[in-house]
Design a protein around this motif. Structure first.
Motif, PDB file in Angstrom:
ATOM      1  N   ARG A   1      10.438   6.335  -2.994  1.00  0.00           N
ATOM      2  CA  ARG A   1       9.244   6.621  -3.793  1.00  0.00           C
ATOM      3  C   ARG A   1       8.011   6.378  -2.928  1.00  0.00           C
ATOM      4  N   LEU A   2       6.966   7.164  -3.182  1.00  0.00           N
ATOM      5  CA  LEU A   2       5.775   7.131  -2.341  1.00  0.00           C
ATOM      6  C   LEU A   2       4.557   7.471  -3.198  1.00  0.00           C
ATOM      7  N   LEU A   3       3.471   6.733  -3.033  1.00  0.00           N
ATOM      8  CA  LEU A   3       2.231   7.074  -3.724  1.00  0.00           C
ATOM      9  C   LEU A   3       1.027   6.486  -3.002  1.00  0.00           C
ATOM     10  N   TYR A   4      -0.104   7.194  -3.136  1.00  0.00           N
ATOM     11  CA  TYR A   4      -1.378   6.707  -2.623  1.00  0.00           C
ATOM     12  C   TYR A   4      -1.966   5.712  -3.616  1.00  0.00           C
ATOM     13  N   THR A   5      -2.771   4.773  -3.107  1.00  0.00           N
ATOM     14  CA  THR A   5      -3.559   3.953  -4.021  1.00  0.00           C
ATOM     15  C   THR A   5      -4.597   4.855  -4.676  1.00  0.00           C
ATOM     16  N   ASN A   6      -5.031   4.492  -5.864  1.00  0.00           N
ATOM     17  CA  ASN A   6      -5.980   5.331  -6.600  1.00  0.00           C
ATOM     18  C   ASN A   6      -7.310   5.463  -5.884  1.00  0.00           C
ATOM     19  N   SER A   7      -7.658   4.482  -5.062  1.00  0.00           N
ATOM     20  CA  SER A   7      -8.904   4.551  -4.309  1.00  0.00           C
ATOM     21  C   SER A   7      -8.799   5.474  -3.098  1.00  0.00           C
ATOM     22  N   GLY A   8      -7.572   5.851  -2.737  1.00  0.00           N
ATOM     23  CA  GLY A   8      -7.388   6.762  -1.617  1.00  0.00           C
ATOM     24  C   GLY A   8      -7.453   6.112  -0.258  1.00  0.00           C
ATOM     25  N   VAL A   9      -7.386   4.774  -0.179  1.00  0.00           N
ATOM     26  CA  VAL A   9      -7.487   4.098   1.116  1.00  0.00           C
ATOM     27  C   VAL A   9      -6.148   3.512   1.571  1.00  0.00           C
ATOM     28  N   GLY A  10      -5.126   3.646   0.758  1.00  0.00           N
ATOM     29  CA  GLY A  10      -3.841   3.047   1.106  1.00  0.00           C
ATOM     30  C   GLY A  10      -2.678   3.925   0.688  1.00  0.00           C
ATOM     31  N   LEU A  11      -1.510   3.626   1.239  1.00  0.00           N
ATOM     32  CA  LEU A  11      -0.287   4.360   0.950  1.00  0.00           C
ATOM     33  C   LEU A  11       0.829   3.355   0.723  1.00  0.00           C
ATOM     34  N   LEU A  12       1.542   3.486  -0.396  1.00  0.00           N
ATOM     35  CA  LEU A  12       2.565   2.523  -0.810  1.00  0.00           C
ATOM     36  C   LEU A  12       3.910   3.228  -0.843  1.00  0.00           C
ATOM     37  N   ALA A  13       4.898   2.649  -0.168  1.00  0.00           N
ATOM     38  CA  ALA A  13       6.228   3.259  -0.097  1.00  0.00           C
ATOM     39  C   ALA A  13       7.269   2.269  -0.594  1.00  0.00           C
ATOM     40  N   LEU A  14       8.159   2.746  -1.450  1.00  0.00           N
ATOM     41  CA  LEU A  14       9.291   1.966  -1.931  1.00  0.00           C
ATOM     42  C   LEU A  14      10.529   2.453  -1.192  1.00  0.00           C
ATOM     43  N   GLY A  15      11.200   1.536  -0.535  1.00  0.00           N
ATOM     44  CA  GLY A  15      12.356   1.913   0.265  1.00  0.00           C
ATOM     45  C   GLY A  15      13.668   1.741  -0.471  1.00  0.00           C
ATOM     46  N   SER A  16      14.719   2.286   0.112  1.00  0.00           N
ATOM     47  CA  SER A  16      16.059   2.181  -0.486  1.00  0.00           C
ATOM     48  C   SER A  16      16.566   0.746  -0.462  1.00  0.00           C
ATOM     49  N   ASN A  17      15.901  -0.138   0.299  1.00  0.00           N
ATOM     50  CA  ASN A  17      16.268  -1.555   0.317  1.00  0.00           C
ATOM     51  C   ASN A  17      15.516  -2.357  -0.732  1.00  0.00           C
ATOM     52  N   ALA A  18      14.832  -1.650  -1.663  1.00  0.00           N
ATOM     53  CA  ALA A  18      14.098  -2.252  -2.784  1.00  0.00           C
ATOM     54  C   ALA A  18      12.837  -2.990  -2.339  1.00  0.00           C
ATOM     55  N   ILE A  19      12.380  -2.769  -1.109  1.00  0.00           N
ATOM     56  CA  ILE A  19      11.174  -3.415  -0.590  1.00  0.00           C
ATOM     57  C   ILE A  19      10.038  -2.392  -0.542  1.00  0.00           C
ATOM     58  N   GLN A  20       8.852  -2.855  -0.921  1.00  0.00           N
ATOM     59  CA  GLN A  20       7.668  -1.997  -0.884  1.00  0.00           C
ATOM     60  C   GLN A  20       6.810  -2.337   0.334  1.00  0.00           C
ATOM     61  N   ARG A  21       6.295  -1.302   0.963  1.00  0.00           N
ATOM     62  CA  ARG A  21       5.426  -1.477   2.129  1.00  0.00           C
ATOM     63  C   ARG A  21       4.075  -0.810   1.842  1.00  0.00           C
ATOM     64  N   LEU A  22       3.016  -1.437   2.347  1.00  0.00           N
ATOM     65  CA  LEU A  22       1.665  -0.940   2.111  1.00  0.00           C
ATOM     66  C   LEU A  22       0.955  -0.724   3.444  1.00  0.00           C
ATOM     67  N   TRP A  23       0.376   0.469   3.607  1.00  0.00           N
ATOM     68  CA  TRP A  23      -0.473   0.760   4.772  1.00  0.00           C
ATOM     69  C   TRP A  23      -1.890   1.018   4.274  1.00  0.00           C
ATOM     70  N   LYS A  24      -2.868   0.506   5.030  1.00  0.00           N
ATOM     71  CA  LYS A  24      -4.267   0.698   4.664  1.00  0.00           C
ATOM     72  C   LYS A  24      -5.052   1.260   5.852  1.00  0.00           C
ATOM     73  N   TRP A  25      -5.991   2.141   5.520  1.00  0.00           N
ATOM     74  CA  TRP A  25      -6.914   2.671   6.523  1.00  0.00           C
ATOM     75  C   TRP A  25      -8.172   1.818   6.544  1.00  0.00           C
ATOM     76  N   SER A  26      -8.681   1.550   7.735  1.00  0.00           N
ATOM     77  CA  SER A  26      -9.892   0.741   7.886  1.00  0.00           C
ATOM     78  C   SER A  26     -11.086   1.650   8.130  1.00  0.00           C
ATOM     79  N   ARG A  27     -12.253   1.158   7.777  1.00  0.00           N
ATOM     80  CA  ARG A  27     -13.494   1.887   8.033  1.00  0.00           C
ATOM     81  C   ARG A  27     -13.959   1.555   9.441  1.00  0.00           C
ATOM     82  N   ASN A  28     -14.062   2.564  10.294  1.00  0.00           N
ATOM     83  CA  ASN A  28     -14.493   2.351  11.677  1.00  0.00           C
ATOM     84  C   ASN A  28     -15.140   3.622  12.195  1.00  0.00           C
TER      85      ASN A  28
END
Length: 1069
Positions: free
Chosen positions: A770-797
């Motif tokens: 499963r995969l979805l963007y945060t509602n603010s559009g600055v992050g991406l959340l992924a649910l893996g087959s190992n039941a763990i969620q990972r979050l990536w965020k973009w920084s302002r630069n």
């Protein structure tokens, strides 16, 4: 207030301070706004007397006056909030959050979300940015340093931070001098007068023969004899010139006070008789292209007087009869837009074309007759390097940019767009559904508040105004022709107009001033106060003979008036506005139609007036759903009226003529109308239309939890046999290019688009399920087959000034300092065999997910598990937060039921049944109180270029596209309206040859669409990787819509549905 009155206030302040009236001193400082006592302010801050701090500040500035003021109030309220949290007074903290800090969410929603999330922490110092927060005393001291810097930099406090240098007891000295002078004037002065009152002038009756002696008062100073006091006869009362009969007279009267023109006249070598001086001053200096015409106009319209012939006027032209039925009050249709509508404008000649500007920076063109979107252009900075450092810094600090105004050029060939930060864009409209970018101009420092077209010297120009208190005129090459200075507050609106070839501009500013300018460098010809002395807009009637203004005062009262142009006075004030409460924010909007009507949006209604009657004619709620202060716009014929709605859409109201115009479109698709736009001249005839307009034409063909229902034409149609329509599109000097045959866009290598690969993590799963963007559009959340969620965020630069998700910059893997990982409960089941589900709360504060076990609710800031609920069986297969209440959750189950669950009380409130198979989709309506669901009962199977099974699909944020991932690695971009393929992205674009040739081959399992960028999406792969894709900046979009095929209605690609397809998963939004 005059300068002497201002100085008197300072004398009173000094007197009160010397007499130890401390509270009164500061009350007068606040009420007058003349002197800000920084020492007193510091004392109140250190004492934590926040109500008194804000009350004192309110005499000098308001929250929304400028960015410095906003920052000052924010820092104070944030400190108050943190202190409540530090005392563990949650109730008080929530009260501050809702009442004091909510106002800032409009300007920085992300920051407000972060502040809200502090409530979930046991100690807010767990937040990385607040980890160094000490005790209350030190925090107040640190904040005070910042506040002093902000106050000193704030232009509203300029010259208010230093008390004038005065001798001690200056007011007493002046009174003593006055008494001495009065005593000198006594007819029979006593040697030692006894002064007992100041309420009346001093007089004394001494014994005969006594000589006057000065009053013995300390610090008294008697004026010297023969002091130069001007004789009273030198001050003759000012006699203003008589009012002129037209705008020219108004502007000429104002010109008499212009210091520039006075200097010009004074320098003239021509002798001027005294009785002619005023009339000479009435002639404004105008540039060459209009000097002769304006001089003649001024002579004809000069006010009557000795030696001047009286002006004569033609008889008024009789106006055709009209009735209330001519008002557009019938709701013809309601359209969803998807973002807050900030501005609208109908095309000047094609009266059913509506241009709409949005809070997300996008402008859209609608054909109202067809209820179709012709084009949509998201905001894009064309050349960031050409912009000023100030603008670049502003974008880095806050990337959100909204539209303040959209407008058509008089010929309908250009679109002007003014943004909330610095820029304007000009686009050439290429009928029927294309635009070409023409110009990007950094027009102002700060927001560009208004934009309009004008034709001085018969040359098309653009006029803009902004927060920098300036009005500017630009040619079509982006060169600045004029800059008008004179306003002392941000310029709110402009109204270019002309009278007998004399071109001029009205402007209004946030201090309520109205000024008028000719296209020269002489300065403002008019300086008047608008009713309410705040935000005001000015408009002329359709025939250009009558001037109206409408606006709102700072106290919330609204005003609609007609002006007497000759005198600069209000001719009539229209009634019907209610007394506004302080809690309703905003400015009333209005428009005029057909020289007869005025309309304004207020009190969730549209109110109408006859221009010749001050009483309100009628009003309508337009079937409900209007905001407190709706925006509205008539078309040029006055038979259609667009009005905004609370659900990020708008309604079209029509009169009988407008309804006939809309019915003439029938149910024909847009392609049937293409020849009308492209032909040079064309006449269409047909049978009369008998179909009726449905009151609500928005049909939910495709539903997205992030997008509104897509409007599609569903009018009952008929032939148009006896109706004739003359179509006269624009004539271009350039020959149109021959239409190119449509080609499917195929992206075959990485150089044809932009791709970003998410960094790998220590807990990399085998698959992304499963995969979805945060509602603010600055992050991406992924649910893996190992039941763990990972979050990536973009920084302002510098590489990513917006801070939003982009394929041009690789984000970073984000985790809290504690190192916690969001791991779901699996209930001793194999998570790879479970149907995973995930959902984010609207403010991105919480995420809930399940992988065959209990549903887990995580805090997105700390990754802590807040609670778990709904243990299997049956297992949860889809989750959705209620849009208004994060404690209400809809849960789709494996056994085809839907549970409405309340987290707060840990209870299932409702169970819904109706599906035959597991639930695959759930979406709450944001306004209708409706829950929409989908089940695995049927599938969409495209039969086109792509023939492999679909693994997952998602709508774009604007509901115009469908992104579909296939099990052979291909990705298809389809038109949402007809599900026709417009772009194919090959596996080689985003995967390595090793991944493609592996056994089994890697392919995308899930697709997620960006919540704000309609052409950006992400895919989660079967090897655990996540990719973000978007088109090249030069392309801007994934291909073009496919044309309609002959014999296929609406150009739809044949598609089939099946009751089961194990390899495919239904489209989920």
């Amino acid at each position: 207030m005059s300068s002497l009155s201002r100085e008197l206030v300072f004398l009173i302040l000094q007197f009160l301070d010397e007499e130890k009236f401390k509270e009164t001193v500061h009350k007068l400082e606040q009420e007058s706004g003349f002197f800000f006592d920084m020492k007193y302010f510091e004392e109140k801050v250190h004492a934590g007397e926040w109500d008194e701090v804000e009350k004192y500040l309110s005499g000098f500035t308001k929250v929304d006056d400028n960015r410095y003021s906003m920052k000052i109030f924010f820092e104070i309220r944030k400190q108050k909030y943190l202190e409540a949290l530090d005392r563990h007074d949650r109730a008080k903290a929530v009260d501050i959050l809702v009442k004091d800090l909510k106002v800032f969410s409009t300007f920085n929603e992300e920051l407000y979300k972060e502040i809200t999330q502090l409530l979930t922490l046991e100690n807010f110092r767990e937040n990385e940015q607040l980890s160094k927060y000490g005790d209350t005393k030190s925090a107040r001291s640190i904040m005070l340093i910042e506040l002093k810097k902000l106050i000193e930099a704030n232009p509203l406090f300029r010259e208010k931070l230093v008390f004038p240098t005065l001798k001690a007891s200056r007011l007493r000295t002046l009174i003593n001098q006055s008494l001495n002078w009065q005593h000198q004037l006594c007819k029979n002065p006593r040697p030692n007068p006894d002064i007992k009152t100041l309420f009346t002038d001093h007089t004394c009756t001494p014994p005969n023969g006594a000589r006057a002696s000065p009053v013995s008062v300390p610090l008294a100073a008697v004026p010297k004899a023969g002091a130069a006091y001007p004789p009273l006869t030198a001050h003759t009362p000012f006699q203003p010139p008589p009012p002129g009969p037209s705008l020219a007279g108004w502007m000429a009267n104002a010109a008499a006070s212009s210091s520039v023109q006075s200097a010009v006249v004074a320098a003239s070598s021509i002798p001027v008789p005294p009785n002619q001086a005023v009339s000479m001053l009435k002639r404004p200096t105008i540039t060459d292209y209009q000097s002769a015409e304006s001089e003649q106009l001024m002579k004809r319209l000069r006010p009557s007087g000795h030696g001047v012939d009286e002006a004569t006027y033609p008889a008024p032209i009789p106006q055709p009869a009209w009735s209330v039925d001519d008002l557009p009050r019938t709701v013809a249709c309601s359209l969803s837009h998807g973002s807050n509508v900030t501005s609208m404008d109908f095309h000047p000649t094609r009266h059913t074309l509506l241009l709409v500007g949005s809070a997300n920076g996008e402008f859209t063109l609608y054909e109202i007759g067809l209820r179709e979107t012709l084009l949509s252009k998201p905001f894009k900075i064309r050349d960031i390097n050409a912009c000023s450092p100030q603008f670049q810094n502003a974008v880095v600090k806050d990337s959100s940019i909204s539209i303040n105004r959209v407008t058509w050029s008089p010929d309908g060939e250009l679109i002007g767009v003014a943004f909330t930060k610095h820029l304007i864009h000009l686009h050439a409209y290429q009928q029927p559904n294309e635009t070409r970018h023409v110009l990007e101009i950094e027009a102002h420092s700060g927001g560009v508040n208004d934009i309009a077209f004008s034709r001085p010297n018969k040359q098309l120009c653009v006029v803009t105004c902004g927060d920098d208190k300036l009005i500017k005129v630009w040619d079509m090459h982006g060169q600045k022709l004029f800059t008008f200075e004179g306003h002392e507050a941000p310029v709110y609106s402009i109204c270019p107009h002309h009278k007998e070839s004399i071109q001029f501009i009205f402007s209004t500013s946030l201090d309520g001033k109205i000024k008028a300018w000719l296209y020269d460098n002489v300065g403002s010809r008019v300086d008047y106060d608008a009713p309410g002395k705040w935000c005001t807009t000015m408009l002329y009637s359709a025939d250009g003979t009558r001037l109206f203004s409408c606006g709102t005062g700072k106290e919330g009262d609204s005003y609609l008036v007609e002006w007497n142009e000759s005198e600069g006075s209000i001719k009539r004030t229209y009634s019907g506005f209610r007394k506004r409460s302080a809690g309703v924010a905003g400015v009333v909007q209005f428009d005029t139609a057909q020289n007869h009507f005025l309309a304004a949006g207020e009190d969730n209604q549209i109110k109408f007036w006859d221009v010749d009657n001050t009483n309100m004619l009628t009003c309508t709620e337009a079937d409900g759903g209007l905001p407190a202060l709706p925006r509205l716009r008539f078309n040029k014929e006055g038979n259609l009226l667009a009005v905004t709605t609370v659900d990020n859409g708008f309604k079209i109201l029509a009169n009988a003529d407008g309804l006939r115009t809309l019915r003439s479109f029938g149910s024909r698709p847009f392609e049937a109308f293409r020849p009308q736009y492209e032909a040079s001249s064309m006449k269409v005839s047909g049978a009369p239309v008998v179909a009726s307009i449905s009151p609500n034409i928005g049909r939910m063909d495709h539903l997205d939890r992030n997008s509104p229902a897509k409007p599609t034409p569903i009018l009952n149609g008929g032939d148009t046999a006896s109706r004739s329509i003359d179509i006269k599109p624009r004539i271009s000097e350039e020959k149109p290019e021959k239409a190119k045959p449509w080609e499917l866009m195929e992206v075959l290598n990485p150089q044809q688009c932009r791709v970003a690969t998410m960094p790998e993590t220590p807990d990399q799963p085998r698959k992304v399920v499963r995969l979805l963007y945060t509602n603010s559009g600055v992050g991406l959340l992924a649910l893996g087959s190992n039941a763990i969620q990972r979050l990536w965020k973009w920084s302002r630069n510098e590489q990513n000034p917006s801070g939003k998700a982009t394929a041009g910059v690789v984000p970073h893997h984000w985790q809290p300092n504690s190192g916690l990982v969001m791991t779901n409960d699996t209930a001793d089941t194999n998570p790879e065999e479970a149907v995973p589900c995930i959902a984010l709360s609207k403010n991105d504060s919480y995420v809930m997910s399940a992988c065959g076990g209990k549903v887990s609710l995580f805090n997105m800031m700390t990754f802590k598990v807040m609670t778990t609920f709904m243990p299997p069986p049956p297992a949860s297969t889809f989750l959705a937060f209620h849009p208004q209440d994060n404690n209400i959750i809809a849960i789709g189950m494996e056994d085809s039921t839907i549970h409405i669950y309340n987290v707060r009380v840990d209870e299932v409130k409702t169970r819904l049944k109706g599906h035959q198979k597991r639930i695959t989709g759930l979406a709450f309506s944001t306004n209708l109180g409706v829950l929409v669901s989908s089940g695995a009962d049927a599938q969409w199977i495209p039969q086109d270029t792509l023939s492999a099974p679909i693994s997952h699909a998602s709508y774009s944020c604007n509901s115009q596209l469908v992104f579909a991932a296939f099990t052979d690695g291909n990705i298809g971009v389809f038109d949402a309206e007809n599900l026709r393929l417009r772009c194919r992205i090959a596996p080689s674009v985003y995967m390595s040859s090793t991944a493609i040739n592996s056994n089994p081959p890697v392919h995308p399992l899930v697709v997620a669409a960006h919540p704000h960028e309609p052409n950006q999406f992400a895919v989660g792969l079967s090897d655990g990787c996540v990719k973000v894709l978007e088109p090249l900046e030069s392309d801007g979009k994934w291909g073009t819509p496919a044309p309609a095929d002959n014999g296929i209605p609406n150009g739809k690609t044949p598609a089939s549905s099946a009751t089961s397809n194990p390899a495919a998963d239904q489209i989920q939004r």
